[in-house]
Scaffold this motif. Structure first.
Motif, PDB file in Angstrom:
ATOM      1  N   PRO A 105      18.803  24.294   5.639  1.00 45.60           N
ATOM      2  CA  PRO A 105      17.349  24.455   5.427  1.00 45.60           C
ATOM      3  C   PRO A 105      16.973  24.829   3.996  1.00 45.60           C
ATOM      4  O   PRO A 105      15.785  24.832   3.661  1.00 45.60           O
ATOM      5  CB  PRO A 105      16.990  25.600   6.389  1.00 45.60           C
ATOM      6  CG  PRO A 105      18.111  25.681   7.359  1.00 45.60           C
ATOM      7  CD  PRO A 105      19.318  25.258   6.613  1.00 45.60           C
ATOM      8  N   GLY A 154       9.104  28.740  10.615  1.00 41.00           N
ATOM      9  CA  GLY A 154       8.248  28.322  11.723  1.00 41.00           C
ATOM     10  C   GLY A 154       7.797  29.457  12.617  1.00 41.00           C
ATOM     11  O   GLY A 154       7.534  29.256  13.806  1.00 41.00           O
ATOM     12  N   ASN A 197      12.516  29.097  22.587  1.00 47.68           N
ATOM     13  CA  ASN A 197      12.716  27.770  21.997  1.00 47.68           C
ATOM     14  C   ASN A 197      13.676  26.924  22.827  1.00 47.68           C
ATOM     15  O   ASN A 197      13.605  25.699  22.800  1.00 47.68           O
ATOM     16  CB  ASN A 197      13.243  27.906  20.570  1.00 47.68           C
ATOM     17  CG  ASN A 197      13.104  26.619  19.789  1.00 47.68           C
ATOM     18  OD1 ASN A 197      12.003  26.185  19.488  1.00 47.68           O
ATOM     19  ND2 ASN A 197      14.232  25.990  19.476  1.00 47.68           N
ATOM     20  N   THR A 200      11.190  25.313  25.133  1.00 46.65           N
ATOM     21  CA  THR A 200      10.106  24.493  24.607  1.00 46.65           C
ATOM     22  C   THR A 200      10.479  23.601  23.429  1.00 46.65           C
ATOM     23  O   THR A 200       9.792  22.621  23.154  1.00 46.65           O
ATOM     24  CB  THR A 200       8.951  25.401  24.142  1.00 46.65           C
ATOM     25  OG1 THR A 200       9.407  26.208  23.036  1.00 46.65           O
ATOM     26  CG2 THR A 200       8.491  26.323  25.278  1.00 46.65           C
ATOM     27  N   ALA A 201      11.550  23.983  22.699  1.00 49.14           N
ATOM     28  CA  ALA A 201      11.948  23.274  21.468  1.00 49.14           C
ATOM     29  C   ALA A 201      10.780  23.169  20.493  1.00 49.14           C
ATOM     30  O   ALA A 201      10.648  22.189  19.749  1.00 49.14           O
ATOM     31  CB  ALA A 201      12.500  21.888  21.796  1.00 49.14           C
ATOM     32  N   ALA A 202       9.933  24.206  20.483  1.00 52.00           N
ATOM     33  CA  ALA A 202       8.727  24.168  19.658  1.00 52.00           C
ATOM     34  C   ALA A 202       8.986  24.562  18.205  1.00 52.00           C
ATOM     35  O   ALA A 202       8.184  24.255  17.332  1.00 52.00           O
ATOM     36  CB  ALA A 202       7.660  25.085  20.260  1.00 52.00           C
ATOM     37  N   ASN A 203      10.085  25.258  17.961  1.00 54.41           N
ATOM     38  CA  ASN A 203      10.371  25.722  16.599  1.00 54.41           C
ATOM     39  C   ASN A 203      11.395  24.783  15.961  1.00 54.41           C
ATOM     40  O   ASN A 203      12.580  24.800  16.303  1.00 54.41           O
ATOM     41  CB  ASN A 203      10.904  27.163  16.635  1.00 54.41           C
ATOM     42  CG  ASN A 203      11.105  27.737  15.247  1.00 54.41           C
ATOM     43  OD1 ASN A 203      11.895  27.243  14.459  1.00 54.41           O
ATOM     44  ND2 ASN A 203      10.399  28.816  14.943  1.00 54.41           N
ATOM     45  N   ASP A 204      10.941  23.950  15.037  1.00 51.54           N
ATOM     46  CA  ASP A 204      11.818  22.953  14.418  1.00 51.54           C
ATOM     47  C   ASP A 204      12.950  23.600  13.630  1.00 51.54           C
ATOM     48  O   ASP A 204      14.067  23.056  13.579  1.00 51.54           O
ATOM     49  CB  ASP A 204      11.011  22.045  13.489  1.00 51.54           C
ATOM     50  CG  ASP A 204      10.057  21.137  14.254  1.00 51.54           C
ATOM     51  OD1 ASP A 204      10.282  20.937  15.465  1.00 51.54           O
ATOM     52  OD2 ASP A 204       9.093  20.642  13.647  1.00 51.54           O
ATOM     53  N   PHE A 205      12.686  24.747  12.999  1.00 44.81           N
ATOM     54  CA  PHE A 205      13.712  25.418  12.208  1.00 44.81           C
ATOM     55  C   PHE A 205      14.871  25.848  13.101  1.00 44.81           C
ATOM     56  O   PHE A 205      16.033  25.552  12.817  1.00 44.81           O
ATOM     57  CB  PHE A 205      13.101  26.640  11.502  1.00 44.81           C
ATOM     58  CG  PHE A 205      14.028  27.333  10.542  1.00 44.81           C
ATOM     59  CD1 PHE A 205      14.112  26.926   9.215  1.00 44.81           C
ATOM     60  CD2 PHE A 205      14.807  28.396  10.957  1.00 44.81           C
ATOM     61  CE1 PHE A 205      14.961  27.570   8.318  1.00 44.81           C
ATOM     62  CE2 PHE A 205      15.662  29.051  10.076  1.00 44.81           C
ATOM     63  CZ  PHE A 205      15.741  28.634   8.755  1.00 44.81           C
ATOM     64  N   SER A 207      15.471  24.798  16.197  1.00 44.77           N
ATOM     65  CA  SER A 207      16.050  23.618  16.860  1.00 44.77           C
ATOM     66  C   SER A 207      17.054  22.925  15.951  1.00 44.77           C
ATOM     67  O   SER A 207      18.105  22.452  16.400  1.00 44.77           O
ATOM     68  CB  SER A 207      14.946  22.640  17.261  1.00 44.77           C
ATOM     69  OG  SER A 207      14.099  23.210  18.239  1.00 44.77           O
ATOM     70  N   GLY A 208      16.741  22.866  14.652  1.00 49.24           N
ATOM     71  CA  GLY A 208      17.659  22.239  13.709  1.00 49.24           C
ATOM     72  C   GLY A 208      18.964  22.991  13.571  1.00 49.24           C
ATOM     73  O   GLY A 208      20.023  22.399  13.328  1.00 49.24           O
ATOM     74  N   ASN A 213      24.780  19.392  14.426  1.00 50.18           N
ATOM     75  CA  ASN A 213      24.310  18.677  13.243  1.00 50.18           C
ATOM     76  C   ASN A 213      25.448  17.916  12.586  1.00 50.18           C
ATOM     77  O   ASN A 213      26.544  17.823  13.127  1.00 50.18           O
ATOM     78  CB  ASN A 213      23.669  19.675  12.264  1.00 50.18           C
ATOM     79  CG  ASN A 213      24.553  20.896  12.082  1.00 50.18           C
ATOM     80  OD1 ASN A 213      25.687  20.757  11.654  1.00 50.18           O
ATOM     81  ND2 ASN A 213      24.059  22.072  12.441  1.00 50.18           N
TER      82      ASN A 213
END
Length: 394
Positions: A105, A154, A197, A200-205, A207-208, A213
């Motif tokens: 990030p 996020g 999260n 919901t997987a609402a926080n992209d940070f 989730s990443g 990866n």
């Protein structure tokens, strides 16, 4: 200072000002790797003050471990609970594995996309300081790193003020109980956020970081929570101190500000001097796992080694006129972000914020005046100004 008597590194109030720089200069000249026994402490440590020795310690992750804590007043049970699960208190291979994830990030590509947002945050903060001059400019400056790191992570906007206060309390509170409690509250905050999260997987940070990866690395929940807390702290506290210190120096040295304002010095160059001068991370600790020589000292296994970044950044062997604040200083090899494997992940972001701040000042501020006495927090770990009576003039 008496050349025959070693100054006291633990003199009461030593870090409540800048007098410790004279103390460090004595040690660099007379006893650069010295044995120190803090009053009332069960064990002593080796104190490292020269630039070249500090770098050598930071780069040796084979014989010098971070898993026993990285600051002098580390709480042993707390460190044991996070050792090799949190980047700052881990060694290879765990450190290498986790860093592959958490460095992503903060890559040039990702932060390049965040640059416009950083510029806007800084512009809003400076505009607010110009409209509503406060008795203490810190009340404005602390918003910059808090808003930036919270946005990148996020985190909900409604939580930012609470997060800023808890992070400061976790580092600066004179009460050990309050520091521990604040850290616990921050951990709990991220535990709840990670659990939410997962649904919901609402926080992209987040989730990443939790997704498998390109490094092929997956994190445990403990590693994720501990390091989210570390990222928050690293992105919040230290940059605030650099911004405050840099503003203080520019107010005290208007000729230096004139060089930036007049376009003679690039804000990116001045940023490096601000980082060298502010030294928000004053010391770093390691523990020897096998015999190692540092300077002229023979370090035994189990002994602690403390490197003083504040001393290294004023080393006469490396910096010309090190006690002079010079915004045009080039070849500025300061160690404010550390060195070796544990060099700060957020160094690019910190530079981005400080440089954006200077560019904004250059376009909106004619001068700045010091209206009272600045106050330092007195810490020998995360050191800096916690009161700055400076007024910015449009």
């Amino acid at each position: 200072m008496n050349q025959l008597t070693a100054p006291d590194l633990f003199a009461p109030g030593l870090f409540e000002g800048t007098g410790f720089y004279e103390t460090f200069a004595w040690y660099r000249a007379h006893d650069p790797v010295s044995w120190q026994q803090p009053p009332g402490a069960p064990e002593g440590f080796w104190s490292v003050t020269r630039y070249r020795d500090v770098v050598a310690v930071h780069r040796d992750s084979t014989r010098l471990s971070s898993t026993k804590g990285m600051r002098l007043d580390s709480d042993d049970p707390a460190v044991s609970a996070v050792a090799n699960k949190m980047l700052i208190v881990s060694d290879p291979p765990d450190h290498t594995r986790m860093k592959r994830v958490f460095i992503q990030p903060f890559s040039h590509e990702v932060l390049g996309r965040a640059e416009e947002y950083v510029e806007q945050v800084v512009a809003d903060v400076v505009a607010a300081a110009l409209r509503r001059p406060e008795p203490d400019l810190i009340t404005h400056l602390e918003r910059i790193p808090t808003d930036v790191i919270c946005a990148i992570m996020g985190l909900p906007r409604s939580d930012w003020e609470w997060i800023g206060k808890k992070t400061t309390e976790a580092f600066e509170s004179p009460s050990e109980v309050r520091r521990i409690t604040a850290n616990g509250e921050i951990f709990k905050y991220f535990i709840d956020l990670v659990n939410e999260n997962r649904k919901t997987a609402a926080n992209d940070f987040i989730s990443g970081l939790t997704a498998r990866n390109h490094s092929g690395t997956e994190l445990t929940d403990e590693e994720l929570v501990f390091n989210l807390s570390g990222i928050l702290a690293g992105g919040n506290e230290t940059t605030r101190y650099t911004l405050a210190s840099l503003t203080h120096q520019l107010a005290e040295h208007p000729e230096q500000w004139a060089r930036i304002a007049g376009g003679k010095v690039d804000p990116a160059v001045a940023t490096e001097e601000g980082l060298r001068w502010s030294v928000p991370g004053m010391h770093v600790m390691r523990t020897a796992t096998e015999p190692v020589r540092v300077g002229e000292a023979e370090i035994a296994p189990g002994q602690r080694i403390v490197t003083w970044i504040g001393s290294a950044n004023r080393d006469e062997e490396v910096f010309d006129d090190p006690d002079v604040f010079d915004v045009g200083r080039t070849g500025n090899r300061h160690l404010s972000f550390g060195a070796g494997r544990h060099a700060c992940l957020g160094s690019r972001l910190a530079r981005l914020e400080v440089t954006a701040y200077l560019r904004t000042l250059r376009s909106t501020v004619t001068s700045m005046t010091l209206e009272g006495e600045p106050r330092y927090n007195g810490s020998n770990f995360t050191w800096g100004l916690n009161a700055l009576p400076v007024v910015l003039h449009p």
